[in-house]
Design a protein around this motif. Structure first.
Motif, mmCIF file in Angstrom:
data_model
loop_
_atom_site.group_PDB
_atom_site.id
_atom_site.type_symbol
_atom_site.label_atom_id
_atom_site.label_comp_id
_atom_site.label_asym_id
_atom_site.label_seq_id
_atom_site.Cartn_x
_atom_site.Cartn_y
_atom_site.Cartn_z
ATOM 1 N N GLN A 149 -8.636 26.081 -15.215
ATOM 2 C CA GLN A 149 -7.673 25.506 -16.141
ATOM 3 C C GLN A 149 -8.343 24.513 -17.090
ATOM 4 O O GLN A 149 -8.044 24.490 -18.289
ATOM 5 C CB GLN A 149 -6.572 24.818 -15.345
ATOM 6 C CG GLN A 149 -5.440 24.233 -16.161
ATOM 7 C CD GLN A 149 -4.374 23.646 -15.252
ATOM 8 O OE1 GLN A 149 -4.083 24.178 -14.181
ATOM 9 N NE2 GLN A 149 -3.796 22.539 -15.676
ATOM 10 N N LEU A 150 -9.269 23.724 -16.581
ATOM 11 C CA LEU A 150 -9.950 22.729 -17.414
ATOM 12 C C LEU A 150 -10.851 23.380 -18.458
ATOM 13 O O LEU A 150 -10.897 22.940 -19.606
ATOM 14 C CB LEU A 150 -10.761 21.784 -16.531
ATOM 15 C CG LEU A 150 -9.948 20.821 -15.673
ATOM 16 C CD1 LEU A 150 -10.826 20.189 -14.598
ATOM 17 C CD2 LEU A 150 -9.309 19.743 -16.545
ATOM 18 N N ILE A 151 -11.563 24.429 -18.070
ATOM 19 C CA ILE A 151 -12.458 25.096 -19.015
ATOM 20 C C ILE A 151 -11.674 25.757 -20.137
ATOM 21 O O ILE A 151 -12.138 25.815 -21.283
ATOM 22 C CB ILE A 151 -13.347 26.123 -18.274
ATOM 23 C CG1 ILE A 151 -14.311 25.391 -17.332
ATOM 24 C CG2 ILE A 151 -14.130 26.989 -19.258
ATOM 25 C CD1 ILE A 151 -15.090 26.314 -16.412
ATOM 26 N N LEU A 162 -9.814 32.826 -21.185
ATOM 27 C CA LEU A 162 -9.750 33.273 -19.794
ATOM 28 C C LEU A 162 -10.973 34.079 -19.378
ATOM 29 O O LEU A 162 -11.462 33.945 -18.255
ATOM 30 C CB LEU A 162 -8.477 34.094 -19.575
ATOM 31 C CG LEU A 162 -8.221 34.598 -18.158
ATOM 32 C CD1 LEU A 162 -8.130 33.445 -17.171
ATOM 33 C CD2 LEU A 162 -6.947 35.436 -18.105
ATOM 34 N N ILE A 163 -11.481 34.917 -20.269
ATOM 35 C CA ILE A 163 -12.612 35.767 -19.885
ATOM 36 C C ILE A 163 -13.859 34.924 -19.640
ATOM 37 O O ILE A 163 -14.482 35.008 -18.576
ATOM 38 C CB ILE A 163 -12.893 36.835 -20.949
ATOM 39 C CG1 ILE A 163 -11.642 37.653 -21.252
ATOM 40 C CG2 ILE A 163 -14.017 37.770 -20.463
ATOM 41 C CD1 ILE A 163 -11.818 38.660 -22.371
ATOM 42 N N TYR A 164 -14.225 34.114 -20.609
ATOM 43 C CA TYR A 164 -15.427 33.300 -20.431
ATOM 44 C C TYR A 164 -15.275 32.317 -19.270
ATOM 45 O O TYR A 164 -16.214 32.108 -18.494
ATOM 46 C CB TYR A 164 -15.750 32.533 -21.710
ATOM 47 C CG TYR A 164 -16.470 33.359 -22.749
ATOM 48 C CD1 TYR A 164 -17.709 33.930 -22.476
ATOM 49 C CD2 TYR A 164 -15.916 33.569 -24.004
ATOM 50 C CE1 TYR A 164 -18.386 34.691 -23.421
ATOM 51 C CE2 TYR A 164 -16.584 34.323 -24.969
ATOM 52 C CZ TYR A 164 -17.811 34.882 -24.664
ATOM 53 O OH TYR A 164 -18.472 35.630 -25.602
ATOM 54 N N ALA A 165 -14.102 31.708 -19.131
ATOM 55 C CA ALA A 165 -13.893 30.755 -18.041
ATOM 56 C C ALA A 165 -14.028 31.438 -16.688
ATOM 57 O O ALA A 165 -14.668 30.928 -15.761
ATOM 58 C CB ALA A 165 -12.526 30.091 -18.167
ATOM 59 N N ALA A 256 -1.206 28.826 -13.510
ATOM 60 C CA ALA A 256 -0.552 28.395 -14.744
ATOM 61 C C ALA A 256 -0.095 29.587 -15.570
ATOM 62 O O ALA A 256 -0.229 29.617 -16.789
ATOM 63 C CB ALA A 256 -1.481 27.504 -15.558
ATOM 64 N N GLY A 257 0.421 30.600 -14.874
ATOM 65 C CA GLY A 257 0.950 31.766 -15.547
ATOM 66 C C GLY A 257 -0.099 32.751 -16.028
ATOM 67 O O GLY A 257 0.241 33.730 -16.704
#
Length: 268
Positions: A149-151, A162-165, A256-257
């Motif tokens: 979530q932080l990234i 979302l992909i990179y994180a 977070a959904g």
């Protein structure tokens, strides 16, 4: 929503297509008509990207800010400019080509102070060589929120989605649910440098590849990944498939959904 590397690619493409010459700007849809009137006929001096925000810099300190959001997209082509089709928010035409913008979340003319305010509310962008990662780690180190979530929080790090994180946490061997305060300074530096390398490769290649050479389809003699996002990844959208490193089935959850993916063995 596009990841940050794709916005940097757009900035490069728009610079090559239109920068350094006067451009004609209009808004066939009408929603950007006032803004278009301010910049049409001016020289497009440069383009830039910060995270997921794109900026067109015009003579006279006028800057068009674009945020694509979930549905925004650009189309480009060589002259002549085609007749308008669909809801075109902004259209640019120069002697070397044209571009059309449809469906953005934001498209507005700003001044340098307003652009600086946008930059100020964003975290450092791994793709910018002038980025200072220290404020990002300070935010992460005092947070109990999950690292995934932080990234993805653009006020912490600008650009990764979302992909990179998801993938950078796999490569670091950390669960998406790991609290930010549990990440060491050395661990953050590893993630930051990995993001910089992966995202710069994404700018160069136009796709997201996160696997090491030894885990490519050629090295493993496996079929290439087939997915609308393209690229070779370790866990993103690979739920139930074997981990490319250890063979454990990739897990899937929600946070977070958003869908979350990880390897129960490689990440702990």
């Amino acid at each position: 929503m596009p990841e940050g590397h794709s916005i940097h690619r757009l900035a490069l493409a728009h610079r090559a297509l239109l920068a350094g010459r006067p451009v004609e700007v209009d808004s066939p849809q009408g929603r950007f008509a006032e803004g278009a009137a301010l910049v049409t006929g001016r020289v497009l001096e440069d383009t830039s990207a910060y995270g997921k925000h794109l900026f067109h810099h015009y003579a006279g300190d006028l800057i068009v800010h674009v945020h694509l959001g979930l549905y925004g997209k650009f189309a480009t082509g060589a002259p002549p400019v085609p007749a308008p089709a669909g809801l075109i928010r902004m259209r640019l035409a120069g002697d070397r080509g044209w571009l059309e913008l449809r469906g953005p979340t934001a498209c507005a003319v700003l001044n340098p102070h307003e652009v600086a305010l946008i930059h100020a509310r964003l975290g450092p962008d791994p793709l910018r060589d002038d980025a200072d990662p220290a404020p990002a780690y300070a935010r992460i180190a005092r947070s109990g929120a999950p690292l995934l979530q932080l990234i993805m929080d653009q006020s912490v790090l600008a650009g990764p989605g979302l992909i990179y994180a998801t993938e950078v946490l796999f490569r670091a061997g950390l669960l998406p649910t790991t609290p930010g305060r549990a990440l060491s300074a050395a661990g953050f530096t590893e993630i930051w440098e990995d993001l910089r390398a992966l995202m710069k490769d994404g700018v160069a290649q136009g796709r997201i590849d996160t696997v090491h050479v030894r885990h490519t389809p050629e090295a493993m003699r496996r079929a290439p990944r087939v997915d609308r996002h393209g690229g070779e990844v370790y866990v993103y959208r690979r739920a139930g498939q074997p981990c490319l490193v250890c063979g454990t089935a990739v897990a899937k959850g929600t946070m977070a959904g958003r869908n979350t993916y990880w390897c129960p063995t490689c990440q702990s």
